[in-house]
Design a protein around this motif. Structure first.
Motif, short mmCIF file in Angstrom:
data_model
loop_
_atom_site.label_atom_id
_atom_site.label_comp_id
_atom_site.label_asym_id
_atom_site.label_seq_id
_atom_site.Cartn_x
_atom_site.Cartn_y
_atom_site.Cartn_z
N PHE A 60 0.80 -1.23 0.00
CA PHE A 60 0.00 0.00 0.00
C PHE A 60 0.84 1.28 0.00
CE2 PHE A 60 0.67 -0.87 4.53
CZ PHE A 60 0.99 0.38 5.03
N GLN A 61 2.09 1.21 0.43
CA GLN A 61 2.89 2.43 0.57
C GLN A 61 3.20 3.04 -0.80
OE1 GLN A 61 6.20 0.95 2.94
NE2 GLN A 61 5.19 1.56 4.83
N ASN A 62 2.71 4.26 -1.00
CA ASN A 62 2.94 5.00 -2.24
C ASN A 62 2.32 4.30 -3.45
OD1 ASN A 62 4.09 7.51 -3.09
ND2 ASN A 62 5.62 6.37 -4.25
N ALA A 63 1.32 3.47 -3.20
CA ALA A 63 0.77 2.62 -4.26
C ALA A 63 0.13 3.42 -5.38
CB ALA A 63 -0.26 1.65 -3.67
N PHE A 64 -0.61 4.46 -5.04
CA PHE A 64 -1.33 5.21 -6.07
C PHE A 64 -0.37 6.02 -6.94
CE2 PHE A 64 -4.75 4.58 -2.91
CZ PHE A 64 -5.64 3.91 -3.72
N GLY A 80 -6.30 -5.44 -13.27
CA GLY A 80 -5.83 -5.81 -11.95
C GLY A 80 -6.83 -5.45 -10.89
N TYR A 81 -6.35 -5.16 -9.69
CA TYR A 81 -7.25 -4.89 -8.57
C TYR A 81 -6.63 -3.91 -7.59
CZ TYR A 81 -4.24 -8.10 -5.97
OH TYR A 81 -3.15 -8.70 -5.38
N PHE A 82 -7.51 -3.27 -6.82
CA PHE A 82 -7.14 -2.49 -5.64
C PHE A 82 -7.60 -3.27 -4.42
CE2 PHE A 82 -8.24 0.62 -8.97
CZ PHE A 82 -7.08 1.36 -9.03
N SER A 83 -6.76 -3.43 -3.43
CA SER A 83 -7.19 -4.12 -2.22
C SER A 83 -7.66 -3.11 -1.18
CB SER A 83 -6.04 -4.94 -1.63
OG SER A 83 -5.13 -4.10 -0.94
N TYR A 84 -8.39 -3.63 -0.20
CA TYR A 84 -8.96 -2.77 0.84
C TYR A 84 -7.89 -2.02 1.62
CZ TYR A 84 -11.99 -1.41 4.73
OH TYR A 84 -12.69 -0.70 5.67
N LEU A 86 -5.38 -0.49 0.74
CA LEU A 86 -4.86 0.73 0.14
C LEU A 86 -5.36 1.97 0.88
CD1 LEU A 86 -5.06 -0.03 -3.69
CD2 LEU A 86 -3.05 -0.07 -2.22
N LYS A 87 -6.39 1.80 1.70
CA LYS A 87 -6.84 2.90 2.56
C LYS A 87 -5.69 3.42 3.42
CE LYS A 87 -8.39 -0.40 6.06
NZ LYS A 87 -7.12 -0.41 6.77
N ASN A 88 -4.74 2.54 3.75
CA ASN A 88 -3.63 2.94 4.61
C ASN A 88 -2.67 3.90 3.91
OD1 ASN A 88 -4.79 1.15 6.40
ND2 ASN A 88 -3.35 -0.50 5.96
N ASP A 89 -2.80 4.01 2.57
CA ASP A 89 -1.95 4.92 1.82
C ASP A 89 -2.52 6.34 1.81
OD1 ASP A 89 0.20 5.71 0.16
OD2 ASP A 89 -0.96 5.31 -1.66
N HIS A 102 -1.87 -13.64 1.18
CA HIS A 102 -0.68 -12.91 0.72
C HIS A 102 -0.81 -12.42 -0.72
CE1 HIS A 102 1.10 -14.26 4.43
NE2 HIS A 102 0.90 -15.52 4.09
N PHE A 103 -1.99 -11.91 -1.07
CA PHE A 103 -2.12 -11.17 -2.31
C PHE A 103 -1.40 -9.83 -2.15
CE2 PHE A 103 -5.35 -14.16 -3.34
CZ PHE A 103 -5.68 -14.00 -4.69
N PRO A 104 -0.78 -9.32 -3.21
CA PRO A 104 -0.23 -7.95 -3.13
C PRO A 104 -1.36 -6.95 -2.86
CG PRO A 104 0.56 -9.09 -5.10
CD PRO A 104 -0.53 -9.94 -4.52
N ASP A 105 -1.04 -5.83 -2.24
CA ASP A 105 -2.07 -4.81 -1.98
C ASP A 105 -2.61 -4.22 -3.29
OD1 ASP A 105 -1.90 -5.14 0.74
OD2 ASP A 105 -0.45 -3.52 1.02
#
Length: 331
Positions: A60-64, A80-84, A86-89, A102-105
């Motif tokens: 999630f860090q700097n993901a966007f 692809g997908y966005f995981s939940y 990502l709110k932490n970003d 263990h899916f990537p964020d």
């Protein structure tokens, strides 16, 4: 960058089954299926993207920002997908839930091959590096027999599931699937009491509390599991994603977000009722759903949430709610 060749197919449902089977030979597969639902905001009936040339895999860090840079470099289709989490970003939040999958964020890939279906027209949209394979791929797909890819030597994928949603559907190679709850009954009620305390204090007025169901040490045929799930639900936003040894399947009735010509559209759904084969009973269930105070409260809650989120990016005063608490019927 891409070459498109179109074909007409008489039996599109049969072709879709063959197409998804054919796609299983690749490490990256994204399948989106509208299951015949007609939607004024829709762009296609179904689309398959396979065989990643490039990909973005990150936490999630700097993901966007990473995604924006990736999109800018490619200027091409990505799936692809966005995981939940990502709110932490974007918010001062953390996550402490157990993760056994263990899916990537965040994960997106650029497919070499895209096959898009609209009506009885099938568009093969291939990168130039593989565009000489279009006619051969079309022939290979159409020649697949009723047993699927086993007939052309690819075989269905089978996975050893540790936990997660994909084990909730049948068609296991084992007859003994034990579904477990991640949250014990006592812990569940304890958390409910804590939520009620927050509501009584006025910290929140409603909550969406979820828990995980999972299975361990069982092997399933993922494609048959998805076929069964999709046959039951016939959802307008069905999805199947394969990333090497990880699989995700969805039977969602709601559009999360679409942007077209500068307009962002979201269609969240809250509140459900069963269906009935009897038309009169079905109509009564629909009427009661629309008038139920608890169901309307849930629906208005999610509309307020989405409206608030859209207002952070949209032009001031432009967010509208043209449809509120309407009933949409699905199989």
């Amino acid at each position: 960058m891409r070459k498109t060749i179109s074909f007409r197919v008489s039996d599109i449902q049969d072709f879709k089954q063959k197409l998804l089977s054919w796609g299983q030979q690749f490490d990256e597969v994204a399948w989106l299926d509208g299951n015949g639902h007609r939607d004024p905001h829709g762009a296609f009936d179904a689309v398959l993207a396979v065989d990643g040339l490039t990909s973005l895999v990150t936490d999630f860090q700097n993901a966007f920002n990473d995604l924006k840079e990736y999109q800018g470099q490619l200027e091409d289709w990505i799936f692809g997908y966005f995981s939940y989490d990502l709110k932490n970003d974007v918010e001062q939040l953390t996550s402490e839930n157990y993760d056994g999958l263990h899916f990537p964020d965040l994960y997106f890939f650029q497919p070499k091959k895209i096959i898009r279906i609209a009506g009885n027209t099938v568009d093969f949209v291939y990168l130039n590096m593989v565009d000489d394979e279009i006619e051969g791929d079309f022939e290979e797909i159409t020649e697949i027999g009723p047993l699927g890819m086993d007939q052309v030597g690819q075989g269905y994928d089978q996975i050893q599931a540790s936990d997660g949603a994909q084990t909730l559907v049948g068609n296991s190679t084992s007859n003994d699937i034990r579904i477990k709850l991640r949250t014990s009954k006592d812990d569940y009620f304890s958390r409910i009491k804590a939520l009620l305390a927050h509501i009584h204090r006025g910290d929140i007025y409603e909550a969406n509390f979820c828990q995980e169901f999972y299975a361990e040490n069982t092997t399933i045929d993922v494609l048959k599991a998805f076929d069964k799930l999709n046959a039951i639900s016939k959802a307008p936003f069905a999805a199947f994603l394969k990333i090497r040894d990880k699989f995700l399947m969805s039977a969602s009735p709601e559009r999360y977000l679409r942007k077209k010509s500068g307009i962002a559209i979201s269609q969240p759904i809250k509140g459900t009722a069963k269906r009935s084969p009897d038309l009169e009973t079905d109509a009564a269930l629909k009427f009661n759903l629309q008038k139920d105070a608890k169901e309307r409260s849930e629906n208005i809650m999610i509309v307020d949430l989405v409206r608030n989120d859209l207002s952070k990016s949209a032009v001031k005063g432009s967010v509208r709610v043209p449809e509120l608490c309407e009933v949409h019927s699905f199989a």
